[in-house]
Design an enzyme around this catalytic site. Structure first.
Site, PDB file in Angstrom:
ATOM      1  N   ASP A  82       0.624  -0.966  -0.040  1.00  5.84           N
ATOM      2  CA  ASP A  82       0.096  -0.039  -0.020  1.00  5.84           C
ATOM      3  C   ASP A  82       0.899   1.144  -0.113  1.00  5.84           C
ATOM      4  OD1 ASP A  82      -2.234   1.782  -0.026  1.00  5.84           O
ATOM      5  OD2 ASP A  82      -3.171   0.651   1.620  1.00  5.84           O
TER       6      ASP A  82
HETATM    7  C1  BGC Z   1      -5.235   3.110  -0.061  1.00  8.08           C
HETATM    8  C2  BGC Z   1      -5.376   2.185  -1.044  1.00  8.08           C
HETATM    9  C3  BGC Z   1      -5.282   2.802  -2.352  1.00  8.08           C
HETATM   10  C4  BGC Z   1      -3.932   3.291  -2.341  1.00  8.08           C
HETATM   11  C5  BGC Z   1      -3.521   4.111  -3.765  1.00  8.08           C
HETATM   12  C6  BGC Z   1      -3.890   4.004  -0.324  1.00  8.08           C
HETATM   13  O1  BGC Z   1      -3.996   5.118   0.669  1.00  8.08           O
HETATM   14  O2  BGC Z   1      -5.056   2.621   1.345  1.00  8.08           O
HETATM   15  O3  BGC Z   1      -6.628   1.546  -0.707  1.00  8.08           O
HETATM   16  O4  BGC Z   1      -5.340   1.917  -3.303  1.00  8.08           O
HETATM   17  O5  BGC Z   1      -3.907   4.653  -1.503  1.00  8.08           O
HETATM   18  O6  BGC Z   1      -4.454   5.284  -4.079  1.00  8.08           O
END
Ligand code: BGC
Length: 740
Positions: A286
């Site tokens: 993530d």
């Molecule tokens: C979130 C994810 C997301 C990623 C990219 C993160 O802050 O937890 O769910 O896919 O950002 O935007």
């Protein structure tokens, strides 16, 4: 004679087909592996680490100034948020025309519930209990995204959520692993199809692996701590379903899990995902979760964070750059191996090949705009929103309303708000495309009906200045419809709350309108369960419309005025007060189950132990009667199966859909078992007066659990089977499993 010949021919054909098709698959697989091997042999260490890097673009879809240079040097394998056919093509040309090895860039984006046509939030879609709807919405989302240059979505979000304080409950399918698994399969199929290189498909990503939804106190990014049994039985199943459905990628999460953060957790990332489940795609971290291993206190510094994440099984690093920056020194010091780096590169290249990215790296710019937000995509969004709404209360048939009313007062901060129906993750959706409830109602009623509108108040803040106008239009109308709930920024990531009450002066607004004595219908627009006991007790009708997407207003009007009979059921338990959280239907029983007149039982002094609305609950404009529960046998073996049947009859006066739900309970086992576990559901349509027999097949395998030795086992003994319209109103029968 002729038929004998034909039979022979047919048999030869069947045998040939059966033996040839796997060979074809294997040869293309080995062809891919050969191409990967050939590429790997030519790659420098820097180019290999470049494939492990994903960097963020701009919010508006453009790339950042450094991206072309990095791609030209082979130092960037993937981006997120860069989108639009033109932007992605421009960057892709650098990779394909100017880089040494011509490895295409993989463009990722959060296509969570729609790309340009926005569908209901996933929690709402799960309320349809209709996985086919989710498959349809994700396949339309895939098509739109693909036409805009996006090849990979960071969805579906598969986190089980038992805590409505957590804002991301809005992004998943609710609290139940069985329902969650059904929606996981459907969403993976919708995004990817059977072959994600198809021109209308994109790669999916099962996230957030794992147990992110169990964050302590409902506070986003917080620690999770749980038994391996709970992990395997409650939090794993949607992910297992996604892997079995062929999901190409998985995202490691932000949270610490039992002391080992999930972005550096060899047990979840390698032992379970690759070892037990044979997942052969790649894992992306993530956003900066690799770097965050330092804050967790697992990694001492940057190199340590890179080492821990890579060695645990993270292949691609989102946004932080530690694999790239620290990889060479770690390799030199023997802290990571060449084999580990090569394996991560291999997994990423494998997916790029499977996506057909090498053959079709570009997007047709001419097709893009005509394929977005088409009339048929809007129609699908409306139909799915129609199916997602949950009727929570309808006293003396207050709903549906007549389209020929003389006058209607439409009130509330969310009555004409274009942004909130799109939810937090709104893809490339545009508020100006949203049909608001006010617009939907105006389009629905007779031209002679007078529709007045007053906002009344905002979703936040203390001002009651607008109350007088709201009360005045309510007084002047036959009926008042009040739209309250949450605005988009109150849900989603980093939107945890300590209270589930309506914010600002919204509750006072409802009370003021109700005090006029006019029939007051409340429509909730929100992304999580809310503690709205007063409304449920005092107003005649309450409709949970969730955040319904681009077509929300039309769908709400469809239901309010009876063109659509509501059929949604809650995929999550609604508490009466936040103090009951966590409250979920599939809990263990305790030694002292709650009893009304016995203080020394498991309950609260100040609030009933029961929820405001149970899991699986939802009303219809018609009534259904479920009866005659029958089992095919009183006992089965641990490898056997059981047929469970009920009669379902529409005893009301209009056609409608009922979601028939099947639960089981293992009465006494070597470990305590939940009081109820959903093991089947069917959504059926019945005309007025129609009666159908509904059959479920229950496999003994579905009755097993992870035992004290952490082995999955089906134990002998007595089981209850329960069938009904929600998790509370259930018919009950028993059977036994006999192990031979
Ligand atoms: C979130 C994810 C997301 C990623 C990219 C993160 O802050 O937890 O769910 O896919 O950002 O935007």
């Amino acid at each position: 004679m002729r038929s004998v010949k034909f039979t022979w021919l047919l048999m030869i054909f069947v045998v040939l087909a059966a033996t040839l098709s796997p060979r074809v698959a294997t040869s293309s697989q080995s062809e891919t592996e050969k191409r990967i091997g050939a590429l790997l042999a030519r790659m420098t260490l820097a180019e290999k680490l470049g494939q492990l890097q994903q960097l963020d673009g701009e919010g508006n879809g453009t790339f950042r100034p450094e991206h072309p240079d990095l791609i030209r040097e082979g130092l960037l394998g993937s981006t997120l948020n860069v989108r639009g056919a033109k932007n992605t093509n421009q960057l892709q040309h650098v990779a394909m025309d100017e880089s040494r090895l011509k490895i295409p860039v993989l463009f990722g984006f959060d296509v969570i519930h729609g790309y340009r046509t926005i569908f209901p939030i996933p929690l709402a879609e799960a309320s349809s209990w209709d996985p086919a709807s989710a498959q349809r919405s994700t396949s339309i989302a895939a098509q739109e995204a693909r036409n805009s240059g996006v090849r990979w979505t960071f969805a579906p979000m598969l986190d089980i959520a038992r805590d409505p304080r957590w804002g991301r409950i809005t992004e998943g399918a609710g609290e139940d692993p069985f329902l969650g698994a059904a929606f996981a399969r459907a969403r993976v199929r919708g995004f990817q199809g059977t072959d994600y290189s198809a021109p209308d498909k994109i790669l999916a990503c099962a996230k957030h692996w794992v147990a992110y939804g169990a964050t302590e106190g409902g506070r986003d990014y917080n620690t999770t701590d749980m038994s391996e049994n709970t992990l395997r039985e409650i939090y794993f199943p949607p992910f297992k379903a996604a892997v079995d459905a062929g999901v190409g990628t998985v995202m490691s999460a932000f949270n610490d899990l039992n002391g080992v953060p999930t972005s550096a957790n060899p047990f979840t990332l390698t032992k379970v995902l690759r070892g037990e489940w044979k997942f052969d795609g790649f894992v992306v971290s993530d956003y900066t979760s690799v770097k965050e291993l330092i804050n967790h206190g697992l990694a001492a510094d940057d190199p340590d964070a890179a080492r821990l994440a890579l060695n645990a099984g993270v292949d691609m690093e989102m946004v932080s750059r530690l694999f790239n920056q620290r990889g060479p020194e770690l390799l030199k010091e023997g802290k990571i191996s060449q084999a580990t780096i090569d394996e991560a590169v291999r997994r990423i290249l494998r997916i790029k090949f499977r996506l057909g990215l090498f053959e079709h790296p570009y997007t047709d710019e001419a097709r893009e705009s005509s394929s977005l937000l088409t009339a048929s995509n809007r129609a699908a969004a409306r139909a799915i929103a129609d199916r997602s709404m949950v009727l929570l209360k309808n006293e003396r048939a207050a709903l549906p309303l007549s389209k020929a009313l003389h006058s209607i007062a439409v009130i509330g901060p969310l009555a004409d708000d274009h942004r909130s129906p799109l939810g937090w993750w709104s893809g490339d959706g545009k508020p100006e495309d949203t049909v608001t409830p006010l617009t939907g109602i105006r389009a629905k009623v007779s031209p002679a009906t007078k529709v007045s509108y007053a906002k009344g108040c905002d979703t936040q803040g203390d001002s009651t200045e607008g109350f007088a106008e709201a009360v005045a239009i309510a007084r002047d109308s036959d009926v008042a419809i009040v739209f309250v709930g949450e605005s988009a920024e109150m849900v989603g990531e980093a939107a945890s709350k300590s209270s589930l009450d309506l914010t600002g002066r919204q509750m006072d607004l409802v009370k003021a309108v109700h005090a006029t004595g006019k029939p007051t219908i409340v429509v909730l627009i929100n992304g999580r369960p809310l503690t709205v006991g007063w409304i449920v007790e005092n107003t005649p009708a309450v409709l949970e419309a969730w955040m319904g997407g681009t077509e929300a207003g039309n769908a709400i009007a469809d239901v309010l005025f009876g063109d659509v009979n509501p059929s949604g059921k809650l995929p999550v338990t609604w508490p009466r007060t936040v103090g009951q959280v966590p409250i979920y239907y599939n809990h263990m029983n305790t030694g002292r189950p709650p009893e009304a007149n016995n203080r020394y039982t498991s309950k609260y002094l100040d609030v009933p132990w029961t929820p405001l609305f149970p899991f699986g609950y939802g009303l219809s404009y018609t009534q259904f009667k479920i009866s005659n529960l029958q089992l095919s046998a009183p006992r089965i073996s641990s490898a056997g199966k059981l047929m469970v049947s009920v009669d379902v009859e529409n005893v009301g006066r209009r056609a409608g859909d009922e979601v028939v739900q099947l639960y089981i309970h293992d009465v006494a086992a070597s470990m305590t078992r939940p009081v109820k576990e959903l093991k089947g559901f069917q959504r059926i349509t019945l005309a007025a007066g129609e009666k159908k027999r509904v059959d479920f097949t229950l496999e003994a395998e579905q009755l097993g659990f992870w035992n004290r030795e952490m082995r999955f086992a089906v134990e002998s003994g007595e089981f209850k089977v329960m069938v009904g319209p929600n998790s509370e109103e259930l018919l009950e029968a028993t059977f036994t499993i006999e192990n031979q």
